[in-house]
Design an enzyme around this catalytic site. Structure first.
Site, mmCIF file in Angstrom:
data_model
loop_
_atom_site.group_PDB
_atom_site.id
_atom_site.type_symbol
_atom_site.label_atom_id
_atom_site.label_comp_id
_atom_site.label_asym_id
_atom_site.label_seq_id
_atom_site.Cartn_x
_atom_site.Cartn_y
_atom_site.Cartn_z
ATOM 1 C CG ASP A 72 -2.107 -0.955 1.049
ATOM 2 O OD1 ASP A 72 -2.304 -1.469 -0.073
ATOM 3 O OD2 ASP A 72 -2.820 -1.194 2.039
ATOM 4 C CG ASN A 145 -4.055 5.279 3.496
ATOM 5 O OD1 ASN A 145 -5.030 4.883 2.888
ATOM 6 N ND2 ASN A 145 -3.159 4.453 4.001
ATOM 7 C CG ASP A 146 -3.322 7.916 7.558
ATOM 8 O OD1 ASP A 146 -2.252 8.421 7.187
ATOM 9 O OD2 ASP A 146 -3.410 6.716 7.919
#
Length: 288
Positions: A72, A145-146
């Protein structure tokens, strides 16, 4: 003139670019033009010398699909550049869980379907983030993502806001502000909910909060989330976006997070449901 297929290997995962070479061979037999663009700049010493490579940012405007070979993290690296050109990404998992990857190494024969139009596109929301210090923006970025705010060694004081209204105030290790795509990453490890990745939400997950009242929140996508670093525990802290290089933050800084106008597009080749994928990745059921 047909567009190129970009192959983005993580040479630390795809040793000797063995899998990348297999896919390159498949595509060339289909008379497709390919170009190899490693996503990490520090891999020149482990890429075979006879491989001709190019910089990813130089090839995106002429690309049809971008295929990554790694975990990822490799996809996140590629997505940061691909988002500017809206080039769709097909991930071949050579990492750990690989929640974002569509294929495992044993499935690379399916890539033929991807380049003959037999696929669907899945759009994922992203987040924009700014750091404000004394009212001035000192840093800007965006995430698939974050956004993680965390103390370096000790706990920090955090106040979380949604559209200027206080959500939570606590001391702890930090907080994760995630997209639905990022809900299966650090946010999940910190106790946050798993959210279907095509949803449009902003997920806030405290990290090891020292009060029981600090709970995860799932917000509407148009909320503006703010994280204010307090003074009571003025420990060194940092912010990281999609696991990239950390940025130092300090007491009084405000991190603003909101939905981005950018999107990441993923290539989907099967009708496998998100629930099935999560069950397989988390070991609840075996892959069929």
């Amino acid at each position: 003139m047909s567009k190129k297929i970009i192959l983005c290997p993580n040479a630390g995962r795809d040793i000797g670019l063995e899998v990348t070479q297999k896919v390159d061979s498949i595509l060339r037999k289909l008379n497709r033009q390919t170009v190899i663009c490693p996503v990490y700049d520090n891999e020149s010493d482990i890429i075979p010398e006879d491989f001709e490579t190019a910089k990813l940012e130089d090839e995106l405007d002429s690309a049809e699909i971008l295929i990554t070979f790694g975990g990822d993290g490799t996809i996140l690296r590629a997505a940061r550049l691909a988002a500017y050109s809206a080039v769709p990404i097909l991930g071949v998992n050579m990492g750990g869980k690989g929640f974002m990857s569509e294929l495992e190494v044993d499935d690379i024969g399916l890539i033929q379907s991807a380049v003959t139009g037999g696929y669907k596109l899945e759009r994922r929301m992203m987040l924009d983030v700014d750091i404000l210090r004394d009212g001035q923006t000192i840093y800007s970025d965006f995430a698939l993502n974050d956004v993680v705010v965390s103390g370096v060694i000790k706990v920090i004081d955090l106040t979380l806001y949604g559209d200027g209204q206080m959500i939570s105030q606590f001391s702890g290790d930090g907080a994760v502000i995630a997209t639905p795509t990022g809900s299966t990453a650090y946010s999940m490890a910190a106790g946050g909910p798993i959210v279907e990745p095509t949803a449009h939400n902003i997920i806030i997950t405290p990290i090891c909060a020292h009060v029981l009242e600090a709970k995860p929140f799932v917000l509407a996508p148009d909320r503006r989330v703010s994280v204010e670093i307090g003074y009571k525990k003025s420990s060194p802290a940092y912010m990281s976006v999609d696991g990239c290089e950390s940025v130092g933050i300090q007491s009084g800084d405000v991190i603003n997070v909101r939905r981005s106008e950018k999107y990441t597009y993923f290539v989907r080749l099967s009708n496998r449901s998100f629930y099935t994928m999560v069950s397989e990745k988390l070991g609840v059921r075996e892959k069929q």
